[in-house]
Design a protein around this motif. Structure first.
Motif, PDB file in Angstrom:
ATOM      1  N   ARG A  21     -16.131  10.666   2.844  1.00 17.80           N
ATOM      2  CA  ARG A  21     -16.393   9.577   1.881  1.00 17.80           C
ATOM      3  C   ARG A  21     -17.192   8.497   2.596  1.00 17.80           C
ATOM      4  NH1 ARG A  21     -13.172   8.707  -2.662  1.00 17.80           N
ATOM      5  NH2 ARG A  21     -14.882   7.274  -3.120  1.00 17.80           N
ATOM      6  N   ASP A  58     -12.208  -1.016  -8.000  1.00 16.26           N
ATOM      7  CA  ASP A  58     -12.147   0.161  -8.889  1.00 16.26           C
ATOM      8  C   ASP A  58     -11.033   0.055  -9.930  1.00 16.26           C
ATOM      9  OD1 ASP A  58     -14.320   1.308  -7.623  1.00 16.26           O
ATOM     10  OD2 ASP A  58     -13.364   3.261  -7.341  1.00 16.26           O
ATOM     11  N   ALA A  94     -22.888   3.265   0.741  1.00 15.37           N
ATOM     12  CA  ALA A  94     -24.101   2.540   1.140  1.00 15.37           C
ATOM     13  C   ALA A  94     -23.781   1.057   0.949  1.00 15.37           C
ATOM     14  CB  ALA A  94     -25.264   2.960   0.257  1.00 15.37           C
ATOM     15  N   ALA A 113     -18.544   0.257  -4.523  1.00 15.03           N
ATOM     16  CA  ALA A 113     -17.846  -0.566  -3.524  1.00 15.03           C
ATOM     17  C   ALA A 113     -18.505  -1.940  -3.431  1.00 15.03           C
ATOM     18  CB  ALA A 113     -17.874   0.127  -2.163  1.00 15.03           C
ATOM     19  N   SER A 157       5.223   1.806  -3.764  1.00 20.74           N
ATOM     20  CA  SER A 157       4.406   1.471  -4.930  1.00 20.74           C
ATOM     21  C   SER A 157       5.150   0.420  -5.763  1.00 20.74           C
ATOM     22  CB  SER A 157       4.179   2.748  -5.741  1.00 20.74           C
ATOM     23  OG  SER A 157       3.412   2.458  -6.873  1.00 20.74           O
ATOM     24  N   THR A 162      -1.923   1.519 -10.971  1.00 22.86           N
ATOM     25  CA  THR A 162      -0.574   1.398 -11.538  1.00 22.86           C
ATOM     26  C   THR A 162      -0.381   0.007 -12.139  1.00 22.86           C
ATOM     27  OG1 THR A 162       0.227   2.836  -9.785  1.00 22.86           O
ATOM     28  CG2 THR A 162       1.900   1.571 -10.940  1.00 22.86           C
ATOM     29  N   GLU A 181       0.868  -1.191   0.000  1.00 19.66           N
ATOM     30  CA  GLU A 181       0.000   0.000   0.000  1.00 19.66           C
ATOM     31  C   GLU A 181       0.901   1.237   0.000  1.00 19.66           C
ATOM     32  OE1 GLU A 181      -3.274   1.156  -0.125  1.00 19.66           O
ATOM     33  OE2 GLU A 181      -2.355   3.101   0.274  1.00 19.66           O
TER      34      GLU A 181
HETATM   35  C1  LIG Z   1     -18.813  10.429  -4.499  1.00 21.75           C
HETATM   36  C2  LIG Z   1     -18.770   8.929  -4.443  1.00 21.75           C
HETATM   37  C3  LIG Z   1     -19.736   8.249  -3.712  1.00 21.75           C
HETATM   38  C4  LIG Z   1     -19.729   6.835  -3.668  1.00 21.75           C
HETATM   39  N1  LIG Z   1     -20.701   6.203  -2.968  1.00 21.75           N
HETATM   40  C5  LIG Z   1     -20.734   4.838  -2.957  1.00 21.75           C
HETATM   41  C6  LIG Z   1     -21.762   4.119  -2.251  1.00 21.75           C
HETATM   42  O1  LIG Z   1     -22.667   4.692  -1.644  1.00 21.75           O
HETATM   43  N2  LIG Z   1     -21.738   2.743  -2.291  1.00 21.75           N
HETATM   44  C7  LIG Z   1     -20.784   2.070  -2.976  1.00 21.75           C
HETATM   45  O2  LIG Z   1     -20.831   0.831  -3.005  1.00 21.75           O
HETATM   46  N3  LIG Z   1     -19.791   2.725  -3.622  1.00 21.75           N
HETATM   47  C8  LIG Z   1     -19.738   4.082  -3.628  1.00 21.75           C
HETATM   48  N4  LIG Z   1     -18.725   4.732  -4.287  1.00 21.75           N
HETATM   49  C9  LIG Z   1     -17.655   3.947  -4.917  1.00 21.75           C
HETATM   50  C10 LIG Z   1     -16.607   3.499  -3.884  1.00 21.75           C
HETATM   51  O3  LIG Z   1     -16.125   4.619  -3.149  1.00 21.75           O
HETATM   52  C11 LIG Z   1     -15.441   2.802  -4.600  1.00 21.75           C
HETATM   53  O4  LIG Z   1     -15.961   1.862  -5.519  1.00 21.75           O
HETATM   54  C12 LIG Z   1     -14.558   2.063  -3.592  1.00 21.75           C
HETATM   55  O5  LIG Z   1     -14.043   2.940  -2.621  1.00 21.75           O
HETATM   56  C13 LIG Z   1     -13.398   1.390  -4.349  1.00 21.75           C
HETATM   57  O6  LIG Z   1     -12.607   0.664  -3.444  1.00 21.75           O
HETATM   58  P1  LIG Z   1     -11.214   0.024  -3.911  1.00 21.75           P
HETATM   59  O7  LIG Z   1     -10.668  -0.633  -2.698  1.00 21.75           O
HETATM   60  O8  LIG Z   1     -11.410  -0.753  -5.162  1.00 21.75           O
HETATM   61  O9  LIG Z   1     -10.311   1.269  -4.350  1.00 21.75           O
HETATM   62  P2  LIG Z   1      -9.742   2.479  -3.491  1.00 21.75           P
HETATM   63  O10 LIG Z   1     -10.641   2.820  -2.357  1.00 21.75           O
HETATM   64  O11 LIG Z   1      -9.438   3.557  -4.480  1.00 21.75           O
HETATM   65  O12 LIG Z   1      -8.389   1.921  -2.857  1.00 21.75           O
HETATM   66  C14 LIG Z   1      -7.218   1.768  -3.608  1.00 21.75           C
HETATM   67  C15 LIG Z   1      -6.031   1.671  -2.647  1.00 21.75           C
HETATM   68  O13 LIG Z   1      -4.862   1.408  -3.403  1.00 21.75           O
HETATM   69  C16 LIG Z   1      -3.803   2.254  -2.994  1.00 21.75           C
HETATM   70  N5  LIG Z   1      -2.917   2.429  -4.152  1.00 21.75           N
HETATM   71  C17 LIG Z   1      -3.197   3.093  -5.295  1.00 21.75           C
HETATM   72  N6  LIG Z   1      -2.150   2.998  -6.154  1.00 21.75           N
HETATM   73  C18 LIG Z   1      -1.203   2.274  -5.519  1.00 21.75           C
HETATM   74  C19 LIG Z   1       0.093   1.833  -5.892  1.00 21.75           C
HETATM   75  N7  LIG Z   1       0.616   2.128  -7.080  1.00 21.75           N
HETATM   76  N8  LIG Z   1       0.808   1.100  -5.014  1.00 21.75           N
HETATM   77  C20 LIG Z   1       0.287   0.783  -3.782  1.00 21.75           C
HETATM   78  N9  LIG Z   1      -0.949   1.176  -3.388  1.00 21.75           N
HETATM   79  C21 LIG Z   1      -1.677   1.900  -4.247  1.00 21.75           C
HETATM   80  C22 LIG Z   1      -4.514   3.537  -2.558  1.00 21.75           C
HETATM   81  O14 LIG Z   1      -3.717   4.298  -1.682  1.00 21.75           O
HETATM   82  C23 LIG Z   1      -5.758   2.966  -1.881  1.00 21.75           C
HETATM   83  O15 LIG Z   1      -5.526   2.669  -0.531  1.00 21.75           O
HETATM   84  C24 LIG Z   1     -18.721   6.130  -4.358  1.00 21.75           C
HETATM   85  C25 LIG Z   1     -17.739   6.814  -5.091  1.00 21.75           C
HETATM   86  C26 LIG Z   1     -17.761   8.195  -5.138  1.00 21.75           C
HETATM   87  C27 LIG Z   1     -16.707   8.933  -5.947  1.00 21.75           C
END
Ligand SMILES: Cc1cc2nc3c(=O)[nH]c(=O)nc-3n(C[C@H](O)[C@H](O)[C@H](O)COP(=O)(O)OP(=O)(O)OC[C@H]3O[C@@H](n4cnc5c(N)ncnc54)[C@H](O)[C@@H]3O)c2cc1C
Length: 381
Positions: A47, A286, A50, A299, A131, A166, A33
Motif C-alpha cells: 500500500r 476515509d 502519492a 490520503a 474497538s 464503526t 486503535e
Molecule cells: C489502491 C489504493 C491506492 C491509493 N493510493 C493513494 C495515493 O496514491 N494517494 C492518496 O492520497 N491516497 C491513496 N489512496 C487512499 C488512501 O489509502 C486512504 O485515503 C488513506 O489510507 C485513508 O487513511 P485513514 O487514516 O483515513 O484510514 P485508514 O488508513 O483506513 O485507517 C483507519 C484506522 O482505524 C482503525 N480502526 C478501524 N475501525 C476501528 C475501530 N472500530 N476501533 C478502533 N480502530 C479502528 C484501523 O485499524 C486503521 O488503523 C489509495 C487507496 C487505495 C485503495
C-alpha cells in the motif's frame, strides 16, 4: 487557551497526524486503535500513497517527514499520462514550476510507523487492540464505551477509523455511495529500465494503470484499476501471464517487467458521509469520504481535513467553528469526488468522438504552457 481532552478513534495516517498535531497544541489525547503499532519490513510495502506538497508540509510541521527513511521515499520529478486508445499524451515536470519534485511516493506502513512513534514521544495515550461499542454525548462531553468494558469521558471525539467506520455507524450517519464497479490490484514490479523518478499512468477502456516510482530505481508500485470482471481475470492469472498482460499495456516504457511481490486487491467504492459533525463528535479521512485512487488523492484529502481541523483546535473554538470546518471540508471532498467521476467517465467511454476529443484535449494541454502550469500546480495540492 483552555486545553481539552480529545479522544480519537483510528490510528491510520489521518488519526495519527491529528493526534500529533493536537498534542503539539497541548491538548490531552487518547487514541483508540483496534490494531497494534505498524512495523514495516525490508521489502517495499504494497500500500503506497502519492503524497502531495501540502500534505508533506503538514507532516513537516508535525516533525514526522524528517523522520522518514530516505531509502523508503520515492520523490517523483515528472509525470506521464497517456491514453491507450488514442494519440493523447501529456507530460509534466517539476522543473516547469520551479520545484524539486511533484510529490513523493510513500509506503503507508512506513509513514504510519514513524507517525506512531512520533505520537508516543508526544505522549499520546494509546489504547490498542480495542474497538468502540457505544457513544453517548450531551452539550458538555462525550462518553465512549469500549468493547472490553472500559468507559472514557472526553470533551470531543474525532474519528478517523477508515471506510468501514464503526463510529460513523454508532452516530447513525447516513452515506451517499456508489460502486465504481472496479477493483484495484496493487503489487511491486521490478523493471529493467530505471523509472527516472517519473510517475506513469495509462488510461485503458477498462480503467487506469499506474506505475509509481519507489526509492529503488528499478522498482515501481503498480496500481491497476480495472472493471471488476477484468480484475478477477487478472488476479486468476499465473504470475507469468499477469506480467505478460502488464507488459502489453506498458508499451515497453519500463522495459522488461517482473512481479516482485504478491498481488493484493481492493474493491473501489465512492463513499461520502452526509454529516461529519454530530454534537461533539466528528468524522474525517476515509471515515468521511473514500474516492477512486486514479489521481492518488484519498490520503491527501484526509490530511487536508487534519490541517484545517488543527487550525480550529489551535483556538478557543466553538460549535460554530466546527460547523464551518465541516462545511469547508465537505465542499473540498465533493469537488474531488466530482473530478474523479469526470475522469473516470471521460476515459471510460467507448464513444469514438469523445475519444478523439479526449486525445485532442491532452495534446492541447501538453503544448499550452499556462494551462499545463495550472494543471501541475493543482496536482501539487
Ligand atoms: C489502491 C489504493 C491506492 C491509493 N493510493 C493513494 C495515493 O496514491 N494517494 C492518496 O492520497 N491516497 C491513496 N489512496 C487512499 C488512501 O489509502 C486512504 O485515503 C488513506 O489510507 C485513508 O487513511 P485513514 O487514516 O483515513 O484510514 P485508514 O488508513 O483506513 O485507517 C483507519 C484506522 O482505524 C482503525 N480502526 C478501524 N475501525 C476501528 C475501530 N472500530 N476501533 C478502533 N480502530 C479502528 C484501523 O485499524 C486503521 O488503523 C489509495 C487507496 C487505495 C485503495
Amino acid at each position: 487557551m483552555k486545553m481539552k481532552h480529545m479522544v480519537l478513534v483510528g490510528a491510520g495516517m489521518v488519526g495519527l497526524s491529528l493526534a500529533v498535531g493536537l498534542r503539539q497544541q497541548g491538548h490531552r489525547v487518547t487514541l483508540i486503535e483496534r490494531g497494534q503499532r505498524p512495523v514495516f519490513g525490508t521489502e517495499p510495502e504494497l500500500r503506497v500513497s502519492a503524497i502531495a506538497h501540502t500534505s508533506r508540509d503538514l507532516l513537516v510541521s508535525l516533525d514526522t517527514w524528517q523522520g522518514l527513511p530516505a531509502q523508503r521515499l520515492g520523490p517523483y520529478q515528472a509525470m506521464e499520462v497517456w491514453d491507450y486508445d488514442s494519440f493523447g499524451r501529456i507530460q509534466f515536470s517539476a522543473a516547469e514550476v520551479n520545484q524539486d519534485d511533484l510529490g513523493s511516493i510513500v509506503e503507508n506502513k512506513v509513514l504510519e510507523q514513524i507517525l506512531w512513534d512520533r505520537a508516543l514521544a508526544a505522549q499520546v495515550e494509546f489504547l490498542t487492540g480495542v474497538s468502540v461499542s457505544a457513544v453517548e454525548q450531551d452539550q458538555q462531553q462525550v462518553q465512549l464505551r469500549l468493547d472490553d468494558g472500559r468507559e472514557i469521558t472526553a470533551d470531543y471525539l474525532f474519528a478517523a477509523d477508515g471506510g468501514k467506520s464503526t463510529v460513523r455507524s454508532l452516530l447513525h450517519i447516513p452515506q451517499t455511495f456508489w460502486d465504481y464497479e472496479q477493483t484495484a490490484i496493487v503489487a511491486t514490479i521490478a523493471i529493467s529500465h530505471p523509472h527516472q523518478n517519473t510517475a506513469r499512468q495509462v488510461f485503458l477502456p477498462t480503467g487506469p494503470v499506474a506505475w509509481l516510482p519507489l526509492a529503488d530505481p528499478n522498482q515501481v508500485s503498480l496500481v491497476w484499476s480495472a472493471d471488476t470482471a477484468r480484475a478477477q481475470q487478472l488476479l486468476a492469472l499465473s504470475a507469468e501471464d499477469f506480467v505478460r498482460e502488464l507488459q502489453v499495456v506498458s508499451d515497453q516504457c519500463l522495459g522488461d517487467l517482473s512481479l516482485h511481490s504478491e498481488r493484493l486487491s481492493f474493491p473501489l467504492r465512492m463513499q461520502y458521509a452526509q454529516t461529519w459533525l454530530v454534537q461533539r463528535a466528528l468524522i474525517l479521512g476515509d471515515a468521511a469520504h473514500t474516492i477512486h485512487p486514479l489521481a492518488g488523492q484519498g490520503a491527501n484529502l484526509g490530511l487536508a481535513d487534519v490541517k484545517s481541523l488543527l487550525k480550529v483546535t489551535a483556538t478557543e473554538f466553538s460549535q460554530r467553528d466546527l460547523r464551518d470546518w465541516e462545511r469547508e471540508r465537505k465542499a473540498a471532498a465533493v469537488t474531488m469526488i466530482g473530478t474523479m467521476e469526470a475522469f473516470k467517465r471521460g476515459f471510460g467511454t467507448p464513444n469514438p468522438a469523445l475519444k478523439f476529443a479526449r486525445g485532442l484535449g491532452l495534446r492541447v494541454a501538453d503544448k499550452f504552457a499556462p494551462l499545463k502550469q495550472t494543471l501541475i500546480k493543482s496536482a501539487l495540492g
